[in-house]
Design an enzyme around this catalytic site. Sequence first.
Site, mmCIF file in Angstrom:
data_model
loop_
_atom_site.group_PDB
_atom_site.id
_atom_site.type_symbol
_atom_site.label_atom_id
_atom_site.label_comp_id
_atom_site.label_asym_id
_atom_site.label_seq_id
_atom_site.Cartn_x
_atom_site.Cartn_y
_atom_site.Cartn_z
ATOM 1 N N GLN B 36 0.838 -1.193 0.000
ATOM 2 C CA GLN B 36 0.000 0.000 0.000
ATOM 3 C C GLN B 36 0.879 1.252 0.000
ATOM 4 O O GLN B 36 2.077 1.181 0.237
ATOM 5 C CB GLN B 36 -0.903 -0.001 1.237
ATOM 6 C CG GLN B 36 -0.149 -0.125 2.554
ATOM 7 C CD GLN B 36 -0.976 -0.733 3.683
ATOM 8 O OE1 GLN B 36 -2.189 -0.667 3.685
ATOM 9 N NE2 GLN B 36 -0.301 -1.333 4.656
ATOM 10 N N ASP B 91 0.544 0.024 13.734
ATOM 11 C CA ASP B 91 0.999 1.231 14.432
ATOM 12 C C ASP B 91 1.303 0.971 15.897
ATOM 13 O O ASP B 91 1.924 1.801 16.552
ATOM 14 C CB ASP B 91 -0.031 2.367 14.280
ATOM 15 C CG ASP B 91 -1.417 1.981 14.750
ATOM 16 O OD1 ASP B 91 -1.550 1.303 15.800
ATOM 17 O OD2 ASP B 91 -2.397 2.358 14.083
ATOM 18 N N ASP B 160 -7.668 -5.412 13.921
ATOM 19 C CA ASP B 160 -7.393 -3.983 13.795
ATOM 20 C C ASP B 160 -6.955 -3.733 12.348
ATOM 21 O O ASP B 160 -5.800 -3.494 12.059
ATOM 22 C CB ASP B 160 -6.283 -3.624 14.794
ATOM 23 C CG ASP B 160 -5.925 -2.148 14.774
ATOM 24 O OD1 ASP B 160 -6.549 -1.377 14.022
ATOM 25 O OD2 ASP B 160 -4.983 -1.786 15.504
#
Lengths: 281, 281
Positions: B36, B91, B160
């Site tokens: 990405q 993250d 997530d």
Amino acid sequence: MDKFETELWYTEKQTPNHGITTRINRTLHHEKSEYQSIDVMETRQFGNMLVLDGMVMTTDKDEFVYHEMITHVAMNTHPEPKNVLVVGGGDGGAIREILKHPTVETATLVEIDGRVIEVSKQFFPEIAGRLDDPRVQVRVEDGIKHIREHQNAYDVILVDSTEPIGPAVGLFQKPFYQGIYDALREDGIMVAQTESPWFNRDLIRQVFRDISDIFPITRLYTASIPTYPSGLWSFTIGSKKFDPVEVDESKLPHLDTRYYRPEMHKALFQLPQFVQELIEK
Amino acid sequence: MDKFETELWYTEKQTPNHGITTRINRTLHHEKSEYQSIDVMETRQFGNMLVLDGMVMTTDKDEFVYHEMITHVAMNTHPEPKNVLVVGGGDGGAIREILKHPTVETATLVEIDGRVIEVSKQFFPEIAGRLDDPRVQVRVEDGIKHIREHQNAYDVILVDSTEPIGPAVGLFQKPFYQGIYDALREDGIMVAQTESPWFNRDLIRQVFRDISDIFPITRLYTASIPTYPSGLWSFTIGSKKFDPVEVDESKLPHLDTRYYRPEMHKALFQLPQFVQELIEK
């Protein structure tokens, strides 16, 4: 379709550094009234959108949240609201919600800018359509003046104001809340829209403190409104007698609503920690 | 300051017809990883902002909502979570929240894109800073493969993910939830981020139905995240044994949080009517 399509976008700076942008098909109306600029746009995402002084007030698609949530929490906390006042709220949405309560005998709208009422009737019939109900009294006048002239007159007062700049600035000040206290009956209850917990923390703190100084019971709750700054909006209640967290939810009426549910009435007051901290000393 | 100041704005179309626009000081990072595009921008309103494939993933100022809310509802529903898995979440924010629970022995992060982890460590130290805790195992691999290879291994699994396009598409499909069921112990619980109740109604309906087909207990709750589409975000729980609405709130630990409070745990499941309707047959 042409190879190159004209795209029109309405962009609103909700803070100096952040905002929303939404695609519009066309502008439907623009004027400068005595008090503010009034715009109506046909958007692709949210249907018709009412903009006052460059700030989104309501849209066809998400108006139900604001209008239900400024109305039913206070109305369902008072056991028998008969005489109800809306200060501001010229679009008529709060009036529509008030009339869902069968105890209501009069619903008075006091809006300083008559043009907002007329424009809403023209472009938002679903929102303003109940303003001609026989229980409704529409007065184009200053809310502060009206409050002063009507002591001990109302069971519930909703402060459905624009942002705390321009014509609504006085509606966020302590003397106004004292006036509302005096305009309410001895078991009356008020609610005010009090902006975003993300972007207006000082205002929420101040208003909560001011209302707490005047009313024995003060409560804050929030609702999700996608076209308002941050998507999260707050409402502050001041009450003389009835506490919204003490109601018997099982006895609340099931109204025809899309956001408010009796089952959420008490849960609304369980705030996120960063919001809770705004209202603690 | 010059008379004319250069203003840079990042605008994200969150739907084809609506989005946010936020002022930036500068871009800090841009790359195309194997999976990405990864961008980091320094914004004025929200601090540093992580953007994957043109969609905001997290910002310094509002990241606490997402990371607390994807973590503590499930973690506080399970009485003793020891082994916890995060699928996605490169993250590190969910890992940071998991480690606040003293029962945790291992917290495993399975992120397909190792570059997200490295970029987060560099530009979001407050979020990613706990990834070097000795209880944490970081694996750069496909979550679907990991789930398949670890049966009956976890107490809590957090999904997530990014949006249901690109690398995360498989994480919104029924076979993946069956795999999660099998990877959980007999009293395990899962939670997945499931997009906006305003803009992704069909997805929420489908995921809730899929998880309901597999798990005996399925629940939905929401949280306010200003940089996400509509500002309202949903999370879906699937649980084998423990029901989040049956916990004894008085026994929940008070963690160091800014959004989640034990007192809101049950209230979270009192949804707005239009959201409630998404999960009823």
